[in-house]
Design a protein around this motif. Sequence first.
Motif, PDB file in Angstrom:
ATOM      1  N   HIS A  82      -8.521  -7.816 -22.192  1.00 23.22           N
ATOM      2  CA  HIS A  82      -8.188  -7.131 -20.576  1.00 23.22           C
ATOM      3  C   HIS A  82      -9.148  -7.616 -19.654  1.00 23.22           C
ATOM      4  O   HIS A  82      -8.770  -8.061 -18.519  1.00 23.22           O
ATOM      5  CB  HIS A  82      -8.487  -5.511 -20.865  1.00 23.22           C
ATOM      6  N   LYS A  83     -10.276  -7.547 -19.830  1.00 26.83           N
ATOM      7  CA  LYS A  83     -11.327  -8.113 -18.868  1.00 26.83           C
ATOM      8  C   LYS A  83     -11.055  -9.364 -18.670  1.00 26.83           C
ATOM      9  O   LYS A  83     -11.098  -9.934 -17.306  1.00 26.83           O
ATOM     10  CB  LYS A  83     -12.689  -7.622 -19.299  1.00 26.83           C
ATOM     11  N   PRO A 102      -2.955  -7.736  -6.911  1.00 24.11           N
ATOM     12  CA  PRO A 102      -2.939  -6.743  -7.828  1.00 24.11           C
ATOM     13  C   PRO A 102      -1.391  -6.192  -7.697  1.00 24.11           C
ATOM     14  O   PRO A 102      -0.644  -5.979  -6.479  1.00 24.11           O
ATOM     15  CB  PRO A 102      -3.548  -5.619  -7.222  1.00 24.11           C
ATOM     16  N   GLN A 162       1.524  -5.139 -14.120  1.00 23.49           N
ATOM     17  CA  GLN A 162       0.833  -6.015 -14.797  1.00 23.49           C
ATOM     18  C   GLN A 162       1.872  -7.092 -15.591  1.00 23.49           C
ATOM     19  O   GLN A 162       1.129  -8.279 -15.698  1.00 23.49           O
ATOM     20  CB  GLN A 162       0.055  -5.288 -15.946  1.00 23.49           C
ATOM     21  N   ARG A 180      -7.882  -9.903 -16.433  1.00 22.36           N
ATOM     22  CA  ARG A 180      -7.986  -9.260 -14.842  1.00 22.36           C
ATOM     23  C   ARG A 180      -8.833 -10.535 -14.276  1.00 22.36           C
ATOM     24  O   ARG A 180      -8.481 -10.727 -13.265  1.00 22.36           O
ATOM     25  CB  ARG A 180      -8.960  -7.992 -15.136  1.00 22.36           C
ATOM     26  N   SER A 181      -9.698 -11.278 -14.995  1.00 18.17           N
ATOM     27  CA  SER A 181     -10.555 -12.385 -14.305  1.00 18.17           C
ATOM     28  C   SER A 181      -9.460 -13.521 -14.210  1.00 18.17           C
ATOM     29  O   SER A 181      -9.530 -14.036 -13.034  1.00 18.17           O
ATOM     30  CB  SER A 181     -11.578 -12.751 -15.284  1.00 18.17           C
TER      31      SER A 181
END
Length: 220
Positions: A183-184, A197, A200, A187-188
Amino acid sequence: MRIVIAEDDPLLREGLALLLRAEGLDVVATADTAESVLAAIDEHAPDVAILDVRMPPTHTDEGVRAAVEARRRHPGLAVLVLSAYVEQSFATDLLTGGVGRLGYLLKERVGRVEEFMDALGRVAAGGTAIDPEVVAQLFTRTRQDTRMERLSPREREVLALMAEGLGNSAIAGRLVVTDGAVHKHIRSIFAKLDLSPADQVDRRVAAVLHYLENARAPRH
């Protein structure tokens, strides 16, 4: 699951039909030309169409053009395209209309029954299944894009697996990391590709399309 198959090689066509029927799936029609497969899709309204890239009469891109036309006529149709070898432009042409319910696999995957059935199921369920070899070759052609250069090696691995159509848990399993780590990374990736944003799923699709579409950009 109702399936139509288009393949001009009779042995592969019948072998694929036998394989799918042995797995409990309903092969409602088979065809050996792009024209006849479009007629079969119109008649039977299948859930999935499996098409060879190169079909008569010219054996160039008839299967791809038939796939694009079939998706235009039947927007909910899932399409799985098979090719003997990597043809990047065909893959990205197909993806231009959106990545949902679409697969692009090398024919050698058919012999790996578990992998093939997993890809077929993923496409039928509304996802994407892009052959890892196609993804790998596309990545070698995206190096000129400055935004792609922002990604770390691990982030490139994650994006490649996203492009294959894998979800977060599957990516975590493939890379032997936690779901949180995936997930991280995602996002990156969104941030480095300048994806604002938003929903998703939309950003995930945008990231994959950005990377695949840039594979067609000419080298400078």
